[in-house]
Design an enzyme around this catalytic site. Structure first.
Site, PDB file in Angstrom:
ATOM      1  N   HIS A  66      31.263 111.165  61.982  1.00 49.25           N
ATOM      2  CA  HIS A  66      32.545 110.725  61.429  1.00 49.25           C
ATOM      3  C   HIS A  66      32.554 110.685  59.902  1.00 49.25           C
ATOM      4  O   HIS A  66      33.592 110.423  59.295  1.00 49.25           O
ATOM      5  CB  HIS A  66      32.904 109.334  61.971  1.00 49.25           C
ATOM      6  CG  HIS A  66      32.129 108.237  61.321  1.00 49.25           C
ATOM      7  ND1 HIS A  66      30.773 108.058  61.550  1.00 49.25           N
ATOM      8  CD2 HIS A  66      32.498 107.298  60.433  1.00 49.25           C
ATOM      9  CE1 HIS A  66      30.355 107.032  60.823  1.00 49.25           C
ATOM     10  NE2 HIS A  66      31.377 106.559  60.138  1.00 49.25           N
ATOM     11  N   HIS A  81      35.105 110.097  54.885  1.00 45.78           N
ATOM     12  CA  HIS A  81      35.068 109.260  56.094  1.00 45.78           C
ATOM     13  C   HIS A  81      36.270 109.632  56.954  1.00 45.78           C
ATOM     14  O   HIS A  81      37.418 109.374  56.574  1.00 45.78           O
ATOM     15  CB  HIS A  81      35.119 107.787  55.680  1.00 45.78           C
ATOM     16  CG  HIS A  81      34.795 106.847  56.788  1.00 45.78           C
ATOM     17  ND1 HIS A  81      35.704 106.525  57.766  1.00 45.78           N
ATOM     18  CD2 HIS A  81      33.663 106.173  57.070  1.00 45.78           C
ATOM     19  CE1 HIS A  81      35.148 105.668  58.608  1.00 45.78           C
ATOM     20  NE2 HIS A  81      33.900 105.445  58.205  1.00 45.78           N
TER      21      HIS A  81
END
Length: 156
Positions: A66, A81
């Site tokens: 992620h 992110h």
């Protein structure tokens, strides 16, 4: 009199995805919004593709896929992110297109995030781009709708 010195252009970061570019303080995650980790911008994506915001190197890819840490050719350290609270997805819904140590060009595909899957899991899809080593530099952000690879942030 000019002595032949060229002023180096300010580093510019590109939008990492198609979508709505927003300021860091508009991100719903308080850690990012408070700029504790650094400043930058975020994108509320409208498509799955995530591209490099600059020319640089892949420093690290989180095992949960992620997040990616990058170092720009201009000396910026950046965390990308993908989504909010998406660490809980344990890599599901993310397809990473690069590996640690890769040299990448601005606009090059880094990852795909399955937006439908992320939303089905009750998570936000906002992609956050944090410069972690600003050292007093100022940012000039252009917010609003942008295509992946469009210049959106100038670091002065």
């Amino acid at each position: 009199m000019v002595f032949g010195f060229k002023k180096k252009p300010a580093p510019t970061l590109l939008s990492v995805a198609d979508g709505d570019v927003i300021a860091m303080d508009a991100v719903s995650d308080p850690v990012f919004a408070s700029k504790t980790m650094g400043d930058g911008f975020a994108v509320r994506p409208t498509s799955d593709g995530v591209v490099s915001p600059f020319n640089g190197e892949i420093v690290s890819i989180f095992p949960t896929k992620h997040a990616i840490i990058m170092h720009s050719d201009d000396g910026l350290d950046v965390l990308i992110h993908m989504g909010i609270d998406t660490v809980a997805l344990k890599g599901e819904g993310f397809d990473i297109k690069v590996t640690k140590g890769d040299k990448v060009s601005a606009g090059q595909p880094l990852a795909a995030m399955d937006l439908g899957y992320v939303v089905e899991q009750g998570k936000e899809t906002t992609i956050i781009v944090v410069i972690t080593n600003l050292d007093g530099k100022r940012l000039k952000l252009t917010t609003g709708n942008a295509s992946a690879g469009t210049p959106v942030l100038e670091v002065k």
